[in-house]
Design an enzyme around this catalytic site. Structure first.
Site, short mmCIF file in Angstrom:
data_model
loop_
_atom_site.label_atom_id
_atom_site.label_comp_id
_atom_site.label_asym_id
_atom_site.label_seq_id
_atom_site.Cartn_x
_atom_site.Cartn_y
_atom_site.Cartn_z
N GLU A 306 -12.27 -15.69 2.02
CA GLU A 306 -11.02 -15.13 1.49
C GLU A 306 -9.83 -15.82 2.16
O GLU A 306 -9.82 -15.99 3.37
CB GLU A 306 -10.95 -13.63 1.76
CG GLU A 306 -9.78 -12.98 1.03
CD GLU A 306 -9.70 -11.48 1.26
OE1 GLU A 306 -9.12 -10.78 0.43
OE2 GLU A 306 -10.23 -11.01 2.28
N GLY A 440 -9.57 -10.18 12.05
CA GLY A 440 -10.09 -8.98 12.67
C GLY A 440 -11.47 -8.69 12.10
O GLY A 440 -12.41 -8.36 12.83
N ALA A 441 -11.59 -8.82 10.77
CA ALA A 441 -12.88 -8.61 10.09
C ALA A 441 -12.73 -9.06 8.64
O ALA A 441 -11.63 -9.33 8.17
CB ALA A 441 -13.28 -7.13 10.15
N GLU A 476 -12.86 -1.87 6.61
CA GLU A 476 -13.76 -2.79 5.90
C GLU A 476 -14.75 -2.06 5.01
O GLU A 476 -15.11 -2.53 3.93
CB GLU A 476 -14.52 -3.66 6.91
CG GLU A 476 -13.64 -4.48 7.84
CD GLU A 476 -12.59 -5.29 7.09
OE1 GLU A 476 -11.46 -5.38 7.58
OE2 GLU A 476 -12.91 -5.82 6.01
N HIS A 479 -13.28 -1.14 1.73
CA HIS A 479 -13.23 -2.29 0.81
C HIS A 479 -14.47 -2.40 -0.08
O HIS A 479 -14.40 -3.02 -1.14
CB HIS A 479 -13.11 -3.59 1.61
CG HIS A 479 -11.71 -4.01 1.88
ND1 HIS A 479 -10.74 -4.10 0.91
CD2 HIS A 479 -11.10 -4.40 3.04
CE1 HIS A 479 -9.60 -4.52 1.45
NE2 HIS A 479 -9.80 -4.70 2.73
N GLU A 498 -5.86 -4.19 -0.12
CA GLU A 498 -5.53 -3.99 1.29
C GLU A 498 -4.73 -2.71 1.56
O GLU A 498 -4.93 -2.06 2.57
CB GLU A 498 -4.78 -5.21 1.83
CG GLU A 498 -5.56 -6.51 1.74
CD GLU A 498 -6.87 -6.48 2.52
OE1 GLU A 498 -7.11 -5.52 3.28
OE2 GLU A 498 -7.66 -7.43 2.37
#
Length: 1037
Positions: A306, A440-441, A476, A479, A498
């Site tokens: 991404e 971060g992830a 996460e 998501h 987000e």
């Protein structure tokens, strides 16, 4: 994704959103084409298909040789380009370019004409020159719109002819836009990858099954730095045949052209063999390494796709709307293991001794940016949760640090399954900590990748450290529904991914892990989102995105925190208690597996009715997503009538930047008769410039924006502020702690804008001697520290001393009450770390001595004594000011294995005021051996906070810019962070000129970044604040 690396105390973490990505793709101008050549050599373009109804003149324009390439502004360039094209067509019609056999060849004049005199010849030549000049002017005239300033703007009424760039082999590339055509739809990918760690390369074999949506003579997809060695194409049941690929590198596109149309409804297959280098940055299919407990270097390869980097690992339709299924095979050495989105189906040993792992085909269609695969040595712990195999992976040495993450993700998975009323759709869910990971992830479906500090915590870790891990895991995991199951159609609506994941991370933790006291963190990040959105250089939540750099820059606090903030405001304003939840459930079910835009969400929320008060959500919320910024509500009162007036709150507002923006605002308010309980809240909808309501004359004051659930700032006027200050001074608990923090944030913002004096700010802060709650104290300290830093960097030493004394005087009693042992409450840890870091940062004697004593005890215990996690950064920073302790800290940093502690040691090392060490740590971070390059943005941020280091850091950035953008893509969150850290405390014209001069000279290497405009605007604001307040500060302090 979590671009933002969110670690540290609440005030620092509030400045950082939360997850990120990298990729640097530069849209260059097309190759030069000489249109003045013989017309027979000019290529014939294929007819336009329905994909080309939108024309992008700036990104698909042909340049022309020989007509001048001087710098010009954008409008001039568009006008000039049209003139060039017209001019070359005119020149092609000149007699010089016609063949001698042309039927239009002029016949020679009769011999009977007498020879003209020399004077006549001169006159005739002059006449012909004038006529030719006039003809050319008339010819060019339709190409532009003339104004008093000359030819400035292109005439948009004229039709454009689609023109195409040249591919790398010199042929015309059959596509001229940044976005791919919609004529072909990928259905499935079969990927086989073979990484070679000895040469740091990999080979790939990609088979793409496709469907033709409408007639076309081309297939266009993405490929970036892949050396494609063979390409075959198969249409329907026909035999596969070799095809020639064309490549246009500036947009990372490849294409196949056909002489005849591919027909609607046909199926086809494109097969590609290729090789490439494993990426040395943090995107694509990249290599990394770490040293194990035996001192052996271990190599691994991981992915980060991404937003635009799947194309670096395999040729693909690398846009979110091109969803497909994926079957992945990875060939590896027997001593390595692999992971991907789906469970492993089986392993085959090949004749050459290598092993091929084949994973099940994805049971869902997904966007390319969510594909993931990893090769290395990792160890899992696992648990079955709701028939899903949930695993947390780490390198073997850190397996004991994975328990908390597994417990947390198990609770959150059950919560999300219940809350969304849609079960997680895959068979397994892996979370893996990567030793070298910039973001971060990243929410890859079924294989979520994390930086180690975002996933691993020790058994003795503080609650603040666990809060970081819980927040990132919750983000996460959200998501997997918002972003993976339902995906935005294009990056302009990134906030749908987000903003929702950020909102759900806070909402879910308040329910699942209430002991994490996540509300204070959510409040702080909402304040920081307001700060950024108050800049004229901000952008709308949903905004146009037309270049790779613009895609990267969408990963910022507007998409994350502002997106979450307006969802919080919406949920709080809806009449039915469950309308918000039912609306998003309908949204997820209606668009499961599909792509959406912002209107789809609002329509889903509008269609759900759970009360008699029907509300058009789209009508309300479009004003919050389609325009940048937020409103300032000014309150005025006459007797029983209160007037609310809204305007766009811009820190840099003047006559030139006045806007007519209006918002549909659900204004909440309480008054002195009932001010803190939820039932006290009343709502007034403000849709127009002004609105009025009546209140009993006995009401002494109103406080708007109850608990700061709304995304706006309030100005109460001099009398209104005085009344609120008096109320707080009399009883600190008359308002909720969120409302008290909100007043502090708002009055500092109004001071920066010039609506209130700094004296009024200090008057409000007088009540702080009675304040004990975390949110108001941390917000006040953050604002005062920012001013202290600004004055310090201006070398206003007299004022710096007075500001230091002011902070220590007003907050000293609360600082002295703090303990230095283990603290069980997250909120108290946040409060303690903010107070004591400020005290030691201002060289408060008691704080410094206690920190030194703790560090000495830590060193002498040989690792058996543990400094409380929320105090570690403070203690290490104090120790780093001593030569001997800095060396001890560096030694410990090299050998410590627990990542959260290691990172705080690094912040301590970078806080040194020794200039030689500052230079060393900056260079070492860039080199990436002792200090990982992923930590360089943190190093620069820490160095810039100190007086000794901020100018060194700025010089370092200028000298090493090319290396920085090789490691961190232009526009990425890392680059945004570096620019902000280095420039946010500049306040002089000299520094403004330096920053402007440096970035303007970068051109395609970063000059157009939004973060550069933010930096310049911030410096100007700092200048203005100093000019307005310097004299007043000298008087009031």
């Amino acid at each position: 994704m979590d671009p933002f690396d969110s670690h540290g105390n609440v005030t620092e973490r509030a400045n950082l959103p939360r997850n990120m990505i990298e990729n640097s793709l530069f849209e260059e101008e097309p190759d030069v084409v000489d249109l003045a050549k013989d017309s027979t050599a000019f290529p014939t373009f294929p007819a336009l298909d329905p994909d080309e109804v939108v024309y992008e003149p700036r990104s698909s324009r042909l340049l022309v040789r020989g007509l001048g390439e001087n710098d010009m502004d954008e409008d001039e360039e568009d006008c000039e380009s049209s003139a060039r094209l017209l001019g070359m067509s005119f020149m092609n019609r000149s007699s010089a370019s016609r063949s001698s056999s042309s039927p239009y060849t002029r016949q020679p004049p009769p011999r009977s004409c007498s020879r003209p005199s020399a004077r006549t010849m001169v006159v005739c030549v002059l006449f012909l020159v004038i006529v030719a000049s006039m003809t050319m002017v008339l010819y060019f005239l339709p190409g532009c719109t003339f104004t008093k300033m000359g030819c400035r703007k292109p005439n948009k009424t004229l039709p454009f002819e689609q023109v195409y760039p040249l591919s790398s082999n010199g042929e015309v590339f059959p596509w001229a836009q940044f976005r791919l055509p919609q004529s072909i739809r990928p259905l499935s990918y079969n990927l086989t990858l073979t990484p070679d760690f000895s040469s740091m390369t990999f080979t790939g074999h990609t088979v793409i099954n496709m469907f033709v949506l409408h007639n076309t003579k081309r297939i266009v997809l993405h490929s970036d730095n892949l050396s494609i060695t063979k390409a075959t194409f198969k249409l329907g049941d026909a035999e596969a045949r070799d095809v020639t690929l064309l490549e246009y590198k500036p947009r990372q596109q490849i294409a196949v052209k056909f002489s005849e149309d591919l027909g609607v409804g046909q199926y086809c297959v494109l097969t590609l063999d290729y090789s490439a280098n494993l990426s040395h940055t943090y995107d694509g299919f990249y290599n990394s390494s770490y040293t194990d407990s035996n001192g052996i270097k271990r190599v691994l390869a991981a992915t980060q796709f991404e937003p635009l980097s799947a194309r670096k690992a395999f040729p693909c339709f690398d846009e979110p709307s091109f969803k497909a299924s994926f079957l992945i095979k990875i060939i590896r050495k027997p001593d390595l293991m692999t992971l991907s989105n789906m469970p492993k189906a089986y392993t085959t040993t090949l004749p050459n001794g290598l092993q091929q792992d084949e994973f099940e085909r994805t049971s869902v269609n997904m966007s390319t940016y969510l594909v993931a695969f990893i090769v290395g040595n990792f160890t899992p712990i696992s648990r079955n949760v709701s028939d899903i195999l949930v695993s947390v992976y780490s390198i073997p040495e850190k397996k004991e640090h994975t328990d908390y993450a597994l417990d947390t993700v198990s609770k959150l998975l059950e919560f999300y399954n219940y809350f969304f009323e849609i079960d997680y759709p895959l068979k397994k869910l892996d979370l893996i900590a990567i030793p070298d990971f910039l973001a971060g992830a990243m929410e890859n479906w079924g294989l979520i990748t994390f930086r180690e500090t975002s996933l691993l915590v020790g058994k003795q870790s503080s609650l603040l450290e666990k809060q970081v891990v819980a927040s990132v895991v919750a983000h996460e995991l959200a998501h997997q529904w918002f972003g993976n199951l339902v995906t935005m159609s294009w990056w302009n609506d990134l906030w749908l991914n987000e903003g929702f994941a950020t909102y759900m991370q806070y909402m879910s933790l308040q329910t699942v892990l209430p002991q994490m006291d996540i509300g204070n963190l959510f409040l702080a990040v909402r304040f920081r989102a307001l700060d950024k959105d108050a800049l004229n250089s901000s952008h709308a939540v949903s905004t146009e995105v037309d270049t790779p750099e613009q895609v990267e820059e969408m990963f910022d606090s507007v998409s994350y925190e502002k997106g979450a903030s307006i969802l919080l405001m919406l949920n709080a304003s809806l009449p039915g208690e469950q309308q918000f939840r039912k609306g998003i459930i309908q949204y997820l079910k209606q668009f499961s597996g599909l792509n959406t835009d912002t209107d789809d969400l609002w329509n889903s929320l509008t269609q759900v009715e759970v009360s008699n008060q029907h509300q058009n959500v789209s009508e309300m919320m479009s004003s919050w997503t389609s325009q940048k910024g937020f409103p300032l509500i000014t309150v005025s009162r006459k007797g029983d009538q209160v007037t609310f007036t809204q305007e766009h709150f811009l820190l840099a507002a003047d006559n030139a930047t006045h806007t007519s923006s209006l918002w549909n605002i659900p204004v909440t308010y309480v008054n002195d008769s009932c001010s803190s309980a939820p039932e006290c809240k009343q709502v007034f909808t403000l849709k127009t410039k002004t609105g009025t309501l009546k209140v009993p004359e006995s009401v002494k004051w109103l406080k708007l924006n109850y608990r700061n659930f709304g995304f706006y700032i309030v100005h109460y006027g001099d009398d209104g502020w005085a009344t609120l200050i008096e109320a707080l001074t009399s009883n600190v608990n008359v308002l909720t702690h969120e409302d008290r923090a909100s007043l502090i944030h708002n009055i500092f913002a109004l001071s920066r804008r010039g609506h209130v004096t700094f004296r009024q700010v200090l008057n409000l802060l007088k009540y702080m001697s009675n304040e004990t709650e975390t949110a108001p104290v941390t917000e006040a300290l953050l604002q005062l520290n920012s001013i202290y830093q600004l004055l310090s960097k201006r070398q206003e030493q007299g004022l710096v001393t007075r500001m230091r004394n002011y902070i220590l005087l007003h907050f000293g009693p609360l600082m002295d009450k703090q303990t230095w042992g283990e603290e069980e409450s997250v909120s108290k840890q946040e409060l303690r770390s903010a107070l004591l870091e400020t005290a030691c940062g201002l060289e408060g004697e008691k704080c410094v001595q206690q920190a030194k004593a703790l560090f000495k005890q830590y060193v002498e215990s040989n690792g058996t004594y543990r400094i409380p996690g929320d105090l570690q950064r403070l203690v290490f920073s104090v120790a780093a000011q001593s030569n001997e302790d800095w060396e001890s800290l560096l030694t410990m940093y090299v050998y410590v294995t627990y990542d959260a502690e290691k990172r705080k040691m690094l912040q301590g090392l970078a806080s040194t005021q020794d200039t030689r060490r500052i230079v060393w740590i900056l260079k070492t971070g860039l080199r990436g051996d002792i200090i990982q390059t992923q930590e360089l943005p943190l190093v620069i941020n820490t160095v810039c906070k100190g007086f000794a280091g901020y100018l060194f850091a700025w010089d370092f950035i200028q000298e090493n810019w090319n290396q920085l953008i090789e490691k961190f893509p232009v526009g990425s969150f890392a680059i945004q962070s570096i620019i902000k850290s280095a420039t946010s405390h500049f306040s002089t014209q000299t520094h403004l000129d330096q920053v402007q001069g440096f970035f303007s000279g970068l051109k395609e290497r970063g000059s157009q970044m939004r973060s550069v405009q933010e930096a310049l605007e911030t410096i100007r604001l700092n200048q203005r604040w100093i000019e307005r307040n310097l004299a007043s500060l000298q008087k009031w302090l």
